[in-house]
Design a protein around this motif. Structure first.
Motif, PDB file in Angstrom:
ATOM      1  N   PRO A  55       0.085  -5.378   2.558  1.00 40.90           N
ATOM      2  CA  PRO A  55      -1.216  -4.927   2.854  1.00 40.90           C
ATOM      3  C   PRO A  55      -1.253  -4.211   4.175  1.00 40.90           C
ATOM      4  O   PRO A  55      -0.650  -4.288   4.962  1.00 40.90           O
ATOM      5  CB  PRO A  55      -2.320  -6.143   3.172  1.00 40.90           C
ATOM      6  CG  PRO A  55      -1.192  -7.268   2.972  1.00 40.90           C
ATOM      7  CD  PRO A  55       0.020  -7.032   2.576  1.00 40.90           C
ATOM      8  N   PRO A  61      -7.030   0.262  -4.217  1.00 45.55           N
ATOM      9  CA  PRO A  61      -6.113   0.109  -2.950  1.00 45.55           C
ATOM     10  C   PRO A  61      -4.707   0.140  -3.351  1.00 45.55           C
ATOM     11  O   PRO A  61      -4.335  -0.471  -4.783  1.00 45.55           O
ATOM     12  CB  PRO A  61      -6.398  -1.217  -2.392  1.00 45.55           C
ATOM     13  CG  PRO A  61      -7.712  -1.473  -2.947  1.00 45.55           C
ATOM     14  CD  PRO A  61      -8.035  -0.855  -4.333  1.00 45.55           C
ATOM     15  N   THR A  83      -2.315  -3.113  -5.389  1.00 43.57           N
ATOM     16  CA  THR A  83      -3.037  -3.870  -6.333  1.00 43.57           C
ATOM     17  C   THR A  83      -2.524  -3.406  -7.873  1.00 43.57           C
ATOM     18  O   THR A  83      -2.173  -2.525  -7.872  1.00 43.57           O
ATOM     19  CB  THR A  83      -4.655  -3.788  -6.114  1.00 43.57           C
ATOM     20  OG1 THR A  83      -4.879  -2.497  -6.481  1.00 43.57           O
ATOM     21  CG2 THR A  83      -4.708  -4.211  -4.822  1.00 43.57           C
ATOM     22  N   GLU A 131      -6.794  -5.874  -2.053  1.00 42.30           N
ATOM     23  CA  GLU A 131      -5.401  -5.638  -1.604  1.00 42.30           C
ATOM     24  C   GLU A 131      -4.911  -6.680  -0.564  1.00 42.30           C
ATOM     25  O   GLU A 131      -3.746  -6.983  -0.760  1.00 42.30           O
ATOM     26  CB  GLU A 131      -5.610  -4.452  -0.432  1.00 42.30           C
ATOM     27  CG  GLU A 131      -4.646  -3.586   0.049  1.00 42.30           C
ATOM     28  CD  GLU A 131      -4.614  -2.657   0.839  1.00 42.30           C
ATOM     29  OE1 GLU A 131      -3.568  -2.188   1.658  1.00 42.30           O
ATOM     30  OE2 GLU A 131      -5.560  -1.731   0.809  1.00 42.30           O
ATOM     31  N   SER A 170      -1.527  -7.274  -2.650  1.00 48.27           N
ATOM     32  CA  SER A 170      -0.528  -6.445  -2.242  1.00 48.27           C
ATOM     33  C   SER A 170       0.601  -7.244  -1.391  1.00 48.27           C
ATOM     34  O   SER A 170       0.313  -7.964  -0.669  1.00 48.27           O
ATOM     35  CB  SER A 170      -0.988  -5.150  -1.240  1.00 48.27           C
ATOM     36  OG  SER A 170       0.023  -4.445  -0.454  1.00 48.27           O
TER      37      SER A 170
END
Length: 182
Positions: free
Chosen positions: A163, A84, A87, A156, A160
């Motif tokens: 996200p 993803p 990440t 994620e 992230s």
């Protein structure tokens, strides 16, 4: 007990950070997983693997013995959409924690289906997406099965800074489930 023999310093730090990110979000899971081990994995291409029951995580000595090279390799995977967006290689252990969490929740909730299977359906439905959208909306790896979908969305969602909608909805639904877990 945990054994990171064979991991270099960077690899060991990544293992620690992966667990730290997971347990900060879900402190009720502390003590529910078996210790991590660094070993030669029979599936030589796998960065790591986890057991669904017990949450035992093994990181592959082949990769974690050179953290810098692993970091670069993982970034290439992200660029190819295999893992993803948002990440990095430190999310590998968080991803593996996802498999343990899936198994733990399935057993704890006495779910007929794996929690990951039910969540994949409900998350995709809530986002107006189909299974064929998973490679673009999450990752190519997430499209393999519900188990990888669960763990890739978790990675994620936790790693992230921005996200995407599927990971955001996944985290919202998971947080609802986790409210009942002590």
């Amino acid at each position: 007990s945990a054994s990171l023999d064979g991991a270099d310093f960077d690899g060991a730090v990544a293992v620690y950070r992966g667990y730290e990110k997971f347990f900060e979000k879900y402190p009720q899971m502390v003590g529910k997983f078996l210790p991590v081990v660094c070993e030669d994995l029979s599936r030589g291409k796998a960065y790591a693997q986890a057991s669904m029951m017990g949450g035992g995580i093994s990181v592959n000595r082949k990769f974690f013995s050179n953290g810098k090279a692993l970091a670069d390799e993982y970034l290439k995977d992200v660029a190819l959409k295999f893992h993803p967006a948002g990440t990095d290689w430190q999310s590998l252990v968080t991803h593996e924690c996802g498999h343990g969490l899936d198994g733990f929740l399935t057993a704890t909730l006495k779910s007929k289906n794996p929690v990951s299977a039910d969540m994949r359906k409900s998350v995709l439905k809530a986002c107006g997406k189909k299974a064929s959208d998973i490679p673009e909306e999450v990752s190519i790896y997430a499209s393999q099965n519900n188990f990888e979908f669960f763990s890739e969305c978790l990675a994620e969602g936790l790693w992230s800074e921005t996200p995407r909608p599927v990971a955001t909805e996944f985290m919202r639904q998971l947080d609802e489930i986790m409210k009942g877990i002590v």
